[in-house]
Design an enzyme around this catalytic site. Structure first.
Site, PDB file in Angstrom:
ATOM      1  CB  CYS A  70     -93.283 -67.090   3.414  1.00  0.00           C
ATOM      2  SG  CYS A  70     -92.160 -67.398   4.801  1.00  0.00           S
ATOM      3  CG  HIS A 116     -95.072 -71.687   3.123  1.00  0.00           C
ATOM      4  ND1 HIS A 116     -94.794 -71.079   1.918  1.00  0.00           N
ATOM      5  CD2 HIS A 116     -94.124 -71.239   3.987  1.00  0.00           C
ATOM      6  CE1 HIS A 116     -93.724 -70.318   2.037  1.00  0.00           C
ATOM      7  NE2 HIS A 116     -93.302 -70.382   3.295  1.00  0.00           N
TER       8      HIS A 116
END
Length: 485
Positions: free
Chosen positions: A330, A427
């Protein structure tokens, strides 16, 4: 008839979240339909709810403990700090904007209706709602307009159990001091107290327990010993992340100032063959690391500047020259590219900054936020992966042609030409056992861990732990029917 009870603490990080998770599992095992609820949370470690939107990761774990899917009503107000004085405000799962702390304090009472609305909906499908406070009710300077602790308890007529943490010392002063500073209306909401994280022979605290009861008039619902396996459960608070010694495969993780969604590390920490070392500010990245993970960040550009200030960029380049591997997730993925452009000031001031240049990609920040649960396959092996996306910004460039994940039919991620530097927006990938085992093979580490099973076993052990050391029958008898409107 639904009943509710609230666990409040004498301070932050006294173990409220874990107690609620354990109680949720314990009461669910008794056949009750349990739901967790936290009116206001502050955390950059968010989870994606099944109905879309973000909630605190602690509430997602508590939902799992209760045997139900996480829902945005379980944490209607989520604050995600972006700077020392401002935070992104999430209302019922959706981004409502960014507010400075002093402005939020003026306006937070307006959010009480949203919290009460979510609470009422949650109560429609539960026998017992376990509420969690935030910080401490003893912060008298925050009482006006409070929606996290006594403000909500009074508004919804929910009785309170006050928890102190003996491990940090001064637990008698914590609990008795809270009693001393609360107004009578708030005191009337408290039905009892508990002491958490005792190490040693619990009977040695009998006199202390009785002293607290005598000074406050509250009954003690238990002195809970230290739960040794707490580290096996996903942590929400940055204060809870720590290094874990394991095998010869060494993973180094720089502790960014606005680190987010660091539960990515939990499955790796649980691996016997892997050592995870969290590197605090002021210390260099270790030269013997096999893998450096750049974690998610709530303020990518700000954390990139913080990263460079520590000299970690120099350490990372040396790590790559030595043949080391790098994984950016991310915000960490965005940092690894050549450029991060933020024309509208989504991440801070408008402008553009140079990235670390280890991936040939560029990121453009945008106000549109992607919040999704995802199913994926690893490339080229096809191992199944489940995860989630929570991010703003889009990343493109030549290295995305070497995507190493496929998310619902589309390529995801980027890789350097030699394959030693990887980045992705996804994630939670290491919770997938087959993928984690395949990934760790490249470092000579063997994985035989069933991670999700281990979390379930730990929740069961936690529930049994609380059954042994808390009076759950008394606690349940103190729960009351809440008030709506």
């Amino acid at each position: 008839m639904v009943r509710a009870i609230m666990i409040q603490g004498t301070g932050s990080n006294v173990g409220k979240s874990m107690l609620v998770a354990g109680l949720a599992r314990a009461f669910a095992r008794r056949g009750l339909k349990v739901a967790p609820f936290k009116p206001q949370n502050m955390s950059n470690n968010a989870a994606v709810a099944a109905n879309g939107g973000e909630i605190g990761r602690a509430q997602a774990l508590q939902a799992r403990a209760a045997g139900r899917a996480p829902h945005t009503d379980m944490n209607p107000i989520l604050l995600k700090p972006e700077t020392d004085t401002g935070a992104q405000v999430i209302v019922q799962g959706k981004r409502a904007g960014t507010m400075r702390a002093k402005d939020y304090r003026k306006d937070k009472s307006k959010l009480l209706n949203a919290a009460l609305e979510s609470f009422a909906r949650l109560c429609q499908d539960a026998d017992l709602v376990l509420l969690e406070g935030a910080g401490s009710p003893a912060e008298t300077n925050l009482r006006a307009g409070d929606i996290a602790n006594m403000g909500f308890a009074c508004a919804a007529n929910v009785p309170v159990i006050l928890v102190g943490d003996i491990h940090r010392g001064g637990v008698i002063a914590q609990i008795v001091g809270t009693h001393a500073v609360l107004e009578n209306a708030d005191l009337a909401m408290i039905r009892g107290f508990a002491v958490n994280r005792f190490k040693g022979d619990v009977s040695l605290f009998d006199d202390g327990r009785d002293d607290i009861a005598a000074r406050t008039g509250w009954p003690c619902l238990g002195v809970v010993p230290w739960f040794e396996d707490a580290w096996k459960l996903p942590a929400e608070d940055m204060m809870d992340i720590r290094s874990h010694a394991g095998g010869t495969c060494k993973v180094a993780v720089p502790q960014l100032e606005r680190m987010a969604n660091f539960d990515d590390l939990d499955p790796l920490s649980a691996e016997p063959g892997v050592s995870v070392e969290i590197i605090p500010a002021g210390r260099p990245l270790p030269g013997d690391a096999d893998l450096v993970i750049l974690p998610g960040s709530k303020s990518t550009i700000g954390d990139l500047a913080f990263f460079r200030k520590q000299g970690w960029d120099i350490d990372l380049y040396a790590h790559v020259r030595r043949g080391g591997h790098v994984l950016g997730l991310c915000g960490g993925y965005q940092m690894l590219g050549r450029v991060i452009a933020d024309p509208d000031g989504v991440d801070g001031r408008p402008g553009s900054v140079d990235g670390l240049g280890l991936l040939d990609v560029e990121t453009v920040m945008s106000g549109e936020k992607r919040v999704e649960l995802r199913s994926a396959q690893a490339l080229p092996g096809g191992e199944p992966v489940t995860g989630y996306e929570i991010h703003m910004g889009r990343t493109q460039g030549p290295d995305t042609a070497r995507a190493w994940l496929q998310v619902e039919g589309r390529p995801e991620g980027a890789a350097s030409r030699d394959g030693r530097v990887l980045g992705s927006y996804l994630h939670g990938i290491f919770a997938s056992d087959a993928f984690r085992a395949s990934y760790l093979q490249r470092f000579g580490a063997r994985s035989e861990l069933a991670y999700e099973d281990s979390v379930e076993q730990t929740l069961e052990a936690l529930a049994y732990h609380l059954e042994q050391h808390m009076d759950l029958d008394a606690l349940l008898s103190l729960a009351a029917e809440p008030r709506f409107g």
